[in-house]
Design a protein around this motif. Sequence first.
Motif, mmCIF file in Angstrom:
data_model
loop_
_atom_site.group_PDB
_atom_site.id
_atom_site.type_symbol
_atom_site.label_atom_id
_atom_site.label_comp_id
_atom_site.label_asym_id
_atom_site.label_seq_id
_atom_site.Cartn_x
_atom_site.Cartn_y
_atom_site.Cartn_z
ATOM 1 N N GLU A 44 5.061 -27.497 37.503
ATOM 2 C CA GLU A 44 5.088 -28.863 36.973
ATOM 3 C C GLU A 44 6.481 -29.241 36.475
ATOM 4 O O GLU A 44 6.976 -30.347 36.753
ATOM 5 C CB GLU A 44 4.062 -28.991 35.847
ATOM 6 C CG GLU A 44 2.621 -28.894 36.323
ATOM 7 C CD GLU A 44 1.620 -28.694 35.189
ATOM 8 O OE1 GLU A 44 0.410 -28.743 35.466
ATOM 9 O OE2 GLU A 44 2.062 -28.481 34.028
ATOM 10 N N GLU A 45 7.118 -28.335 35.756
ATOM 11 C CA GLU A 45 8.436 -28.644 35.212
ATOM 12 C C GLU A 45 9.520 -28.654 36.289
ATOM 13 O O GLU A 45 10.469 -29.444 36.223
ATOM 14 C CB GLU A 45 8.775 -27.663 34.090
ATOM 15 C CG GLU A 45 7.863 -27.829 32.888
ATOM 16 C CD GLU A 45 8.279 -27.020 31.681
ATOM 17 O OE1 GLU A 45 9.459 -26.591 31.613
ATOM 18 O OE2 GLU A 45 7.431 -26.822 30.793
ATOM 19 N N ARG A 48 9.218 -31.943 38.105
ATOM 20 C CA ARG A 48 9.788 -32.999 37.262
ATOM 21 C C ARG A 48 11.317 -32.958 37.315
ATOM 22 O O ARG A 48 11.972 -34.003 37.413
ATOM 23 C CB ARG A 48 9.285 -32.820 35.832
ATOM 24 C CG ARG A 48 9.579 -34.005 34.909
ATOM 25 C CD ARG A 48 8.973 -33.788 33.516
ATOM 26 N NE ARG A 48 7.550 -33.533 33.613
ATOM 27 C CZ ARG A 48 6.971 -32.384 33.259
ATOM 28 N NH1 ARG A 48 7.700 -31.379 32.812
ATOM 29 N NH2 ARG A 48 5.666 -32.234 33.354
ATOM 30 N N TYR A 49 11.880 -31.769 37.262
ATOM 31 C CA TYR A 49 13.339 -31.623 37.310
ATOM 32 C C TYR A 49 13.898 -32.169 38.624
ATOM 33 O O TYR A 49 14.964 -32.808 38.632
ATOM 34 C CB TYR A 49 13.715 -30.147 37.148
ATOM 35 C CG TYR A 49 15.209 -29.898 37.176
ATOM 36 C CD1 TYR A 49 15.968 -30.008 36.008
ATOM 37 C CD2 TYR A 49 15.859 -29.563 38.354
ATOM 38 C CE1 TYR A 49 17.340 -29.790 36.027
ATOM 39 C CE2 TYR A 49 17.235 -29.351 38.384
ATOM 40 C CZ TYR A 49 17.966 -29.467 37.219
ATOM 41 O OH TYR A 49 19.320 -29.268 37.250
ATOM 42 N N GLY A 51 12.537 -34.451 40.462
ATOM 43 C CA GLY A 51 12.180 -35.848 40.657
ATOM 44 C C GLY A 51 11.149 -36.065 41.742
ATOM 45 O O GLY A 51 11.164 -37.105 42.412
ATOM 46 N N GLY A 53 6.789 -35.297 43.069
ATOM 47 C CA GLY A 53 5.450 -35.275 42.516
ATOM 48 C C GLY A 53 4.810 -33.912 42.412
ATOM 49 O O GLY A 53 3.953 -33.683 41.559
ATOM 50 N N HIS A 54 5.217 -32.976 43.301
ATOM 51 C CA HIS A 54 4.491 -31.710 43.383
ATOM 52 C C HIS A 54 5.449 -30.555 43.661
ATOM 53 O O HIS A 54 6.482 -30.731 44.315
ATOM 54 C CB HIS A 54 3.450 -31.762 44.504
ATOM 55 C CG HIS A 54 2.548 -32.945 44.422
ATOM 56 N ND1 HIS A 54 1.475 -33.021 43.569
ATOM 57 C CD2 HIS A 54 2.575 -34.135 45.095
ATOM 58 C CE1 HIS A 54 0.876 -34.179 43.703
ATOM 59 N NE2 HIS A 54 1.512 -34.879 44.620
ATOM 60 N N SER A 173 14.742 -33.147 47.541
ATOM 61 C CA SER A 173 13.841 -34.298 47.407
ATOM 62 C C SER A 173 14.057 -35.355 48.490
ATOM 63 O O SER A 173 13.353 -36.367 48.513
ATOM 64 C CB SER A 173 14.032 -34.955 46.033
ATOM 65 O OG SER A 173 15.295 -35.598 45.935
ATOM 66 N N ASP A 199 6.816 -34.828 47.723
ATOM 67 C CA ASP A 199 6.097 -35.994 47.207
ATOM 68 C C ASP A 199 4.794 -36.225 47.969
ATOM 69 O O ASP A 199 4.025 -37.122 47.604
ATOM 70 C CB ASP A 199 6.972 -37.249 47.314
ATOM 71 C CG ASP A 199 7.868 -37.437 46.098
ATOM 72 O OD1 ASP A 199 7.394 -37.163 44.970
ATOM 73 O OD2 ASP A 199 9.027 -37.850 46.272
#
Length: 398
Positions: A44-45, A48-49, A51, A53-54, A173, A199
Amino acid sequence: MPGFEVFGAEEKKEIAEVLDTGVLFRYEFPSERRGIYKVRRFEEEFARYCGVGHAQAVTSGTAALKVALAAMGVGPGDEVITQGFTFVATWEAIFDVGAVPVFAEVDDTLNLDPADLEEKITPRTRAIIPVHMMGAPARMEEIMAIADRHGIPVLEDTAQAPGAAINGRKCGSFGLCGTFSFDPVKTITTGEGGMIVTDDEALWRRMSEYQDHGHDHVPNPGGRGGEGRSFIGFNYRMMELQGAIGLAQLAKLDGIIESQRRNKAALRQVVSQLPGVSFRTVLDPDGDNASFLAFFLPDAAAALKVNETLAANGAGAVYFANNTWHYYPKWEHLLAGSTLAKSGWPFKEADGRRRVQYDPQALPKSAAIMDRLLVYPVPIKLSDERLEQIAEAVKAAC
């Protein structure tokens, strides 16, 4: 360069929390683990780092490539384009899903050359894998434009470039998905381990199930659901101890990169004294994770002569033109078609017909670049004494 340089109390704290539960397995045992899910939190982190979704954690960066390709549906009869300057894992994973690696040139970024990429596309191309080598981004905007025009998905091999970015957007990403490695010498490390980010929720779900024998994982990533299976899978699960270390290391990543940028700038200033030296093209200096300083001499003879003097003074650089792990003409097992399979797979079909054969002279543009290239790994901690030793070696080489 490697995250083990900054191991400390943070990693110990995260590991101790796992040991206190007695649960090393990333799934199940909810009563014993008392809400502690280190791998799930790491995923999860990390997502997030980056940018996105998964994220899906796995056992290695190699496994990340394999799981991603499998989830993308790449298999026998398909071709996957990647670059001739990468770690062997990139093309090992392509072979392992039954596809054929097609190698393209690199340019002065030391990453995939968009012009040669387009030349290598055929009706059988099912994926493109640019590799962000040595911490600096590939030309992702151009690569994505080519891939989108041909309707081909992109998998970014970001093993050596966590935290790298182009105009603020994290590497990994840009494509359909991106893979990362946390092996012992990576920017952040869990000893072994890898991650895939995306994503695309459906792709993530397939990866989540494939890396755990196809278990359905319907309720949530902390459980394994009702034991239904839509397809066969394999075991590439990360365990809780790795997830614990990963959480501590991820929290340090921006600080690691800041230190590497500072140390890289100091090394570059020293190396700039070499006559005729030039430096690798870094598309976005603010997005460089700065784990390596790559520089060129005017020709191969100059590069070898300079490096001989550097080595004699205790500060030899890496000469990747002779590197057997990362450079196409030096992959003797690939060029010879060496395999344990009696049938000759993946280089031969079951009936003995040759499936693929590689020419060591196939990438002349890359050879002209690599022959002139010298590289210094950039440490997270660079002592004044070591910097002075390198400076004296460069002075001798001058």
